[in-house]
Scaffold this motif. Structure first.
Motif, PDB file in Angstrom:
ATOM      1  N   THR A 289       0.833  -1.200   0.000  1.00  0.00           N
ATOM      2  CA  THR A 289       0.000   0.000   0.000  1.00  0.00           C
ATOM      3  C   THR A 289       0.869   1.251   0.000  1.00  0.00           C
ATOM      4  O   THR A 289       0.672   2.177  -0.792  1.00  0.00           O
ATOM      5  CB  THR A 289      -0.926   0.009   1.217  1.00  0.00           C
ATOM      6  N   TRP A 290       1.823   1.248   0.899  1.00  0.00           N
ATOM      7  CA  TRP A 290       2.721   2.405   0.987  1.00  0.00           C
ATOM      8  C   TRP A 290       3.508   2.570  -0.310  1.00  0.00           C
ATOM      9  O   TRP A 290       3.694   3.685  -0.805  1.00  0.00           O
ATOM     10  CB  TRP A 290       3.677   2.205   2.159  1.00  0.00           C
ATOM     11  N   ALA A 291       3.973   1.452  -0.866  1.00  0.00           N
ATOM     12  CA  ALA A 291       4.759   1.506  -2.097  1.00  0.00           C
ATOM     13  C   ALA A 291       3.931   2.056  -3.250  1.00  0.00           C
ATOM     14  O   ALA A 291       4.431   2.818  -4.085  1.00  0.00           O
ATOM     15  CB  ALA A 291       5.303   0.125  -2.445  1.00  0.00           C
ATOM     16  N   GLY A 292       2.654   1.657  -3.309  1.00  0.00           N
ATOM     17  CA  GLY A 292       1.811   2.141  -4.390  1.00  0.00           C
ATOM     18  C   GLY A 292       1.662   3.647  -4.354  1.00  0.00           C
ATOM     19  O   GLY A 292       1.774   4.326  -5.382  1.00  0.00           O
ATOM     20  N   VAL A 293       1.408   4.203  -3.176  1.00  0.00           N
ATOM     21  CA  VAL A 293       1.277   5.648  -3.053  1.00  0.00           C
ATOM     22  C   VAL A 293       2.607   6.331  -3.337  1.00  0.00           C
ATOM     23  O   VAL A 293       2.685   7.319  -4.063  1.00  0.00           O
ATOM     24  CB  VAL A 293       0.762   6.015  -1.644  1.00  0.00           C
ATOM     25  N   ALA A 294       3.688   5.774  -2.766  1.00  0.00           N
ATOM     26  CA  ALA A 294       5.006   6.394  -2.917  1.00  0.00           C
ATOM     27  C   ALA A 294       5.460   6.402  -4.370  1.00  0.00           C
ATOM     28  O   ALA A 294       6.036   7.381  -4.844  1.00  0.00           O
ATOM     29  CB  ALA A 294       6.029   5.665  -2.036  1.00  0.00           C
ATOM     30  N   ILE A 295       5.192   5.312  -5.087  1.00  0.00           N
ATOM     31  CA  ILE A 295       5.628   5.240  -6.477  1.00  0.00           C
ATOM     32  C   ILE A 295       4.900   6.277  -7.327  1.00  0.00           C
ATOM     33  O   ILE A 295       5.498   6.958  -8.167  1.00  0.00           O
ATOM     34  CB  ILE A 295       5.410   3.823  -7.038  1.00  0.00           C
TER      35      ILE A 295
ATOM     36  N   GLY B  77       6.901   9.410  -9.141  1.00  0.00           N
ATOM     37  CA  GLY B  77       6.908   9.663 -10.574  1.00  0.00           C
ATOM     38  C   GLY B  77       6.606  11.112 -10.890  1.00  0.00           C
ATOM     39  O   GLY B  77       7.302  11.746 -11.703  1.00  0.00           O
ATOM     40  N   ILE B  78       5.587  11.669 -10.260  1.00  0.00           N
ATOM     41  CA  ILE B  78       5.219  13.068 -10.519  1.00  0.00           C
ATOM     42  C   ILE B  78       6.320  14.012 -10.066  1.00  0.00           C
ATOM     43  O   ILE B  78       6.699  14.951 -10.775  1.00  0.00           O
ATOM     44  CB  ILE B  78       3.896  13.398  -9.809  1.00  0.00           C
ATOM     45  N   VAL B  79       6.867  13.772  -8.872  1.00  0.00           N
ATOM     46  CA  VAL B  79       7.910  14.653  -8.345  1.00  0.00           C
ATOM     47  C   VAL B  79       9.159  14.595  -9.215  1.00  0.00           C
ATOM     48  O   VAL B  79       9.761  15.623  -9.543  1.00  0.00           O
ATOM     49  CB  VAL B  79       8.240  14.281  -6.883  1.00  0.00           C
ATOM     50  N   ALA B  80       9.577  13.375  -9.586  1.00  0.00           N
ATOM     51  CA  ALA B  80      10.786  13.224 -10.401  1.00  0.00           C
ATOM     52  C   ALA B  80      10.620  13.912 -11.750  1.00  0.00           C
ATOM     53  O   ALA B  80      11.536  14.595 -12.236  1.00  0.00           O
ATOM     54  CB  ALA B  80      11.104  11.746 -10.595  1.00  0.00           C
ATOM     55  N   ILE B  81       9.459  13.736 -12.363  1.00  0.00           N
ATOM     56  CA  ILE B  81       9.222  14.337 -13.680  1.00  0.00           C
ATOM     57  C   ILE B  81       9.230  15.862 -13.586  1.00  0.00           C
ATOM     58  O   ILE B  81       9.888  16.552 -14.368  1.00  0.00           O
ATOM     59  CB  ILE B  81       7.898  13.828 -14.251  1.00  0.00           C
TER      60      ILE B  81
ATOM     61  N   LEU C 145      11.732   9.776  -2.539  1.00  0.00           N
ATOM     62  CA  LEU C 145      12.110   8.885  -3.636  1.00  0.00           C
ATOM     63  C   LEU C 145      12.144   9.638  -4.968  1.00  0.00           C
ATOM     64  O   LEU C 145      13.044   9.437  -5.782  1.00  0.00           O
ATOM     65  CB  LEU C 145      11.126   7.716  -3.715  1.00  0.00           C
ATOM     66  N   GLY C 146      11.162  10.507  -5.190  1.00  0.00           N
ATOM     67  CA  GLY C 146      11.136  11.284  -6.416  1.00  0.00           C
ATOM     68  C   GLY C 146      12.325  12.214  -6.528  1.00  0.00           C
ATOM     69  O   GLY C 146      12.873  12.408  -7.625  1.00  0.00           O
ATOM     70  N   TRP C 147      12.749  12.772  -5.397  1.00  0.00           N
ATOM     71  CA  TRP C 147      13.935  13.630  -5.409  1.00  0.00           C
ATOM     72  C   TRP C 147      15.177  12.823  -5.791  1.00  0.00           C
ATOM     73  O   TRP C 147      16.002  13.273  -6.590  1.00  0.00           O
ATOM     74  CB  TRP C 147      14.122  14.273  -4.042  1.00  0.00           C
ATOM     75  N   LEU C 148      15.299  11.616  -5.230  1.00  0.00           N
ATOM     76  CA  LEU C 148      16.449  10.774  -5.561  1.00  0.00           C
ATOM     77  C   LEU C 148      16.439  10.374  -7.035  1.00  0.00           C
ATOM     78  O   LEU C 148      17.461  10.438  -7.718  1.00  0.00           O
ATOM     79  CB  LEU C 148      16.458   9.524  -4.674  1.00  0.00           C
ATOM     80  N   VAL C 149      15.268   9.950  -7.530  1.00  0.00           N
ATOM     81  CA  VAL C 149      15.160   9.572  -8.942  1.00  0.00           C
ATOM     82  C   VAL C 149      15.431  10.777  -9.841  1.00  0.00           C
ATOM     83  O   VAL C 149      16.142  10.681 -10.851  1.00  0.00           O
ATOM     84  CB  VAL C 149      13.773   8.966  -9.233  1.00  0.00           C
ATOM     85  N   GLY C 150      14.847  11.919  -9.495  1.00  0.00           N
ATOM     86  CA  GLY C 150      15.070  13.124 -10.279  1.00  0.00           C
ATOM     87  C   GLY C 150      16.528  13.541 -10.295  1.00  0.00           C
ATOM     88  O   GLY C 150      17.044  13.988 -11.330  1.00  0.00           O
ATOM     89  N   TRP C 151      17.210  13.373  -9.176  1.00  0.00           N
ATOM     90  CA  TRP C 151      18.627  13.732  -9.098  1.00  0.00           C
ATOM     91  C   TRP C 151      19.449  12.865 -10.054  1.00  0.00           C
ATOM     92  O   TRP C 151      20.288  13.364 -10.795  1.00  0.00           O
ATOM     93  CB  TRP C 151      19.115  13.583  -7.665  1.00  0.00           C
ATOM     94  N   GLN C 152      19.184  11.553 -10.026  1.00  0.00           N
ATOM     95  CA  GLN C 152      19.927  10.664 -10.914  1.00  0.00           C
ATOM     96  C   GLN C 152      19.616  10.961 -12.384  1.00  0.00           C
ATOM     97  O   GLN C 152      20.509  10.939 -13.239  1.00  0.00           O
ATOM     98  CB  GLN C 152      19.595   9.201 -10.589  1.00  0.00           C
ATOM     99  N   LEU C 153      18.344  11.234 -12.673  1.00  0.00           N
ATOM    100  CA  LEU C 153      17.972  11.563 -14.048  1.00  0.00           C
ATOM    101  C   LEU C 153      18.606  12.873 -14.487  1.00  0.00           C
ATOM    102  O   LEU C 153      19.067  13.014 -15.629  1.00  0.00           O
ATOM    103  CB  LEU C 153      16.451  11.643 -14.164  1.00  0.00           C
TER     104      LEU C 153
END
Length: 775
Positions: A22-28, A32-36, A319-327
């Motif tokens: 449940t937590w993963a679904g919301v977090a993912i 995605g929105i934050v990273a984009i 998580l979005g910040w980390l993904v966005g940073w790598q991207l």
């Protein structure tokens, strides 16, 4: 309030695996929105900052044998704040491997550089027998300060140069992306390549960058008064920096794919809470029997939903910040832009919270509201094993038992089956859309460059005329050579590429959409590209006014061609106007000079073309030749699309992960409702592999149904993404291959089966006796 908190904590602790999903679904979804959002906004800002650097040249112009007096004269102009000259040429280099292209920039005094300043990251400016390299060259070869590279000299001889340092220049995309290194040397080391005592490039900074046209007119007038041979003035447009179109495409694709991810996220959250309330049907009934109202039940579970929404949103933002940073690091490296550490802006935070809370709670409300309607008597009556209408003998059952059980479950829960198939289909459609878009983009680039029959391009710093093509044809191995003149013009208030070509050209395979090509002797006949004709509503027979260097000439349109070819990152697919070569030379008052020669070789393979270009460089060294294989433009254009392809597949991975979590939640719900049935099967001798087979068959059936929905959806999605790319880059005709449809089918079956089998196998850890005794 304490009761609500205890219940939320108990639910979390009692079903930790489900809570994590449940937590993963919301977090993912939030990630995605934050990273984009974070990536697009930060990279766009970094690009603008880099390409609006205070030292960047506002005007760049190729000249011939420029000396210090010309620079002093330019700096006397009212519009000019600074001017510099450089000796620039192209050659080959290697660092123990194969030969690669390099742009050599000769600087008179590195301490006095005021225009197009380079930032020194390591080492020091080059001295005699040294070279400094732009830092992205490390993507082409593993070199360090102090290493030695080999450089092909003006006579073809091999020189050894020591690497003195590395710079970062925000005016050049990554060497790995462009396949072109940039090296800095003392100007005295580059001038022998040109065969002159002066330089061939002017870099000019204006007092007011907004007055580009006025400044360009002053500079052009000065060059003509001094009779300095020069090319077309290149004007810097801060809003159209190198890679700007690719970045706009990325941002638009991010927005389109974010909507797709958000749709799947809504499915995921709704099913997650469906699992939560379905396994607690008896608790809800007991609460209602004790006097709890429907509103109380809804509030009770929405408190838990708020907890998941809050913590999932917080985790998703991180998580979005980390993904966005790598991207950002990846994209910044490709575009040679220093992005630094990204900072969460209010828009990224706001969208993340809007998705995590604004979507999660309404999605959770639907299953919670439905569950709150449960009848107390029915809920306390038990469920798990139900009669399905009568016995079916083996004679009436043509399929194996596992297929029959799987079909029965799919038929028994049609709504759940539809949701599961929909989630799978959305993930598969995203994959197919990305695959179709990538293939279509590569094919579009191949088709665009097919219009050129040339195998190489040759140009000279010294002014040469179209008749020089005859000398190129005398070189053994060259079958055809044509002089072309390519420059900028203004048509209908729009900047377009003006191409001066021989009327009977053999090296430009024009594809007529309407009309015809101009004939010999038709000095004022014009052909326009289809995109320009569509934008300005140009028709056959219309008269256009073409303006070159302030001079206007009316021309009549006799044909329209399809041509959107681009040459590397940042080259816009602007409209094109084709005129006879003599007409363009008259308009530009360039006498008989041409800008580039298109060359066709007997053998178009890479090795043979490189050998012929080396012969041209040696034979005509005194004219300052520059050469480039035609394949380089195709490779650069394809490399530029790596960013788009990487973004597509990265988003597909996110969507697939979200879909897998959603299917897993649906399967947890199915397993919970069939817990006793599974226990009975195990008591009768069914082993883990039998149960895995049962749920694998269910997954295969749902996967097959998902394929039927995903194929048209993926094709439509690919068409939509191609339209997004076409709006900013090039027109992308849709290309659908059978192999891609097969890959999508394999992806659908694999995702559906894997996400269905894993929860089922995990359920076999529960003791049979405990499950059968549970009430």
């Amino acid at each position: 309030m304490l009761f609500y908190g205890k219940k939320v904590w108990r639910d979390l602790r009692l079903r930790s695996g489900r809570s994590l999903l449940t937590w993963a679904g919301v977090a993912i979804g939030v990630a995605g929105i934050v990273a984009i959002t974070l990536t697009s906004r930060t990279l766009l800002h970094a690009q603008r900052q880099a390409y609006q650097h205070h030292s960047q040249a506002d005007i760049t112009v190729w000249v011939w044998d420029a000396d210090a007096s010309l620079v002093r004269a330019l700096e006397q102009l009212p519009a000019v704040s600074a001017a510099e000259r450089r000796a620039v040429t192209f050659s080959k280099w290697r660092a123990g491997g194969y030969w690669m292209d390099i742009e050599l920039q000769g600087v008179e005094t590195f301490a006095d550089v005021r225009v197009n300043e380079m930032a020194w990251l390591e080492g020091h400016p080059p001295e005699r027998d040294e070279i400094a390299l732009e830092v992205s060259v490390k993507e082409l070869a593993p070199i360090a300060v102090g290493d030695t590279i080999e450089l092909r000299g003006p006579e073809g001889q091999i020189r050894s140069l020591r690497v003195s340092g590395f710079t970062r220049t925000p005016y050049y995309p990554s060497a790995g992306l462009m396949r072109l290194a940039v090296g800095y040397l003392p100007a005295s080391a580059v001038r022998p390549f040109l065969g002159t005592r002066g330089d061939n490039r002017l870099l000019i900074r204006l007092q007011d960058p907004r007055a580009l046209e006025a400044g360009a007119a002053e500079i052009r007038a000065l060059l003509e008064r001094r009779r300095v041979p020069h090319g077309e003035l290149e004007l810097r447009r801060p809003e159209a920096f190198t890679g700007y179109r690719e970045l706009r495409t990325i941002v638009r694709l991010m927005a389109a794919l974010a909507g797709m991810g958000l749709l799947i996220g809504a499915f995921l959250v709704s099913n997650t809470f469906a699992v939560l309330v379905s396994e607690q049907v008896r608790e809800i009934a007991i609460l209602k029997a004790l006097g709890a109202t429907r509103g109380t039940v809804v509030r009770l579970y929405l408190e838990g939903g708020a907890f998941f929404a809050g913590t999932g949103t917080l985790g998703g933002i991180v998580l979005g910040w980390l993904v966005g940073w790598q991207l950002l690091r990846y994209l910044g490296k490709l575009l040679n832009v220093e992005v630094g550490m990204p900072h969460l802006d209010p828009l990224s935070l706001g969208l993340g919270c809007a998705v995590g809370i604004g979507v999660t709670l309404p999605s959770a409300l639907v299953p919670v509201w439905r569950a709150s309607r449960v009848c107390v008597r029915d809920a306390l009556g038990g469920y798990g094993i139900r009669s399905e209408g009568g016995a079916m003998t083996r004679a009436h059952r043509p399929l194996p038992i596992w297929w029959w059980l799987a079909l029965r479950e799919i038929r028994r829960r049609p709504t759940r089956t539809i949701v599961r198939v929909g989630v799978t289909a959305a993930a598969v459609a995203a994959f197919l859309s990305a695959r179709i878009t990538e293939v279509s983009l590569h094919r579009a680039i191949r088709d665009l460059f097919h219009i050129y029959a040339a195998d190489a391009w040759v140009w000279f710093d010294a002014p040469v005329g179209a008749r020089f093509a005859a000398q190129l044809r005398t070189i053994p191995g060259i079958t055809e050579a044509e002089g072309w003149d390519v420059r900028w013009a203004v048509v209908g208030g729009e900047s377009v590429r003006l191409w001066g070509l021989p009327p009977q050209t053999r090296l430009y395979r024009y594809e007529l959409a309407r009309g015809r090509w101009f004939l010999p002797g038709e000095a004022d006949a014009a052909v326009v590209s289809l995109d320009l004709a569509q934008r300005q509503q140009i028709r056959l027979g219309d008269t256009l006014e073409a303006e070159v260097n302030g001079r206007v000439r009316p021309v009549g349109v006799v044909g329209i061609v399809r041509d959107e070819a681009i040459f590397g990152l940042g080259d816009a697919p602007t409209g094109k106007l084709f005129l006879p070569l003599d007409t363009v030379q008259q308009m530009a008052r360039s006498e008989d000079r041409v800008g580039v020669f298109a060359v066709q070789c007997i053998a178009p393979d890479d090795e043979h073309v490189e050998q012929l270009l080396a012969v041209i460089e040696r034979k005509f060294r005194a004219l300052g030749p520059g050469t480039e294989p035609a394949r380089t433009g195709v490779e650069q254009a394809r490399d530029a699309t790596r960013i788009v392809a990487g973004l597509l597949y990265g988003t597909v991975a996110l969507v697939a992960l979200t879909g897998a979590v959603g299917i897993g939640n649906i399967q947890w719900l199915a397993i919970w409702e069939r817990l006793r049935e599974i226990a009975v099967l195990r008591a009768l001798g069914a082993r883990r592999r039998h149960l895995a087979r049962l749920f694998a068959v269910e997954g295969a059936i749902c996967g097959a149904l998902a394929i039927l929905a995903a194929l048209p959806g993926g094709i439509l999605g690919g068409q939509g993404l191609a339209s997004v790319i076409g709006a900013t880059l090039i027109h992308v005709p849709l290309t659908v291959r059978a192999v891609d449809l097969a890959l999508a089918a394999f992806f659908a079956e694999g995702l559906s089966m894997l996400a269905g089998v894993v929860p089922a196998v995990c359920s076999t850890r529960w003791p049979v006796g405990e499950v059968l005794r549970y009430e």
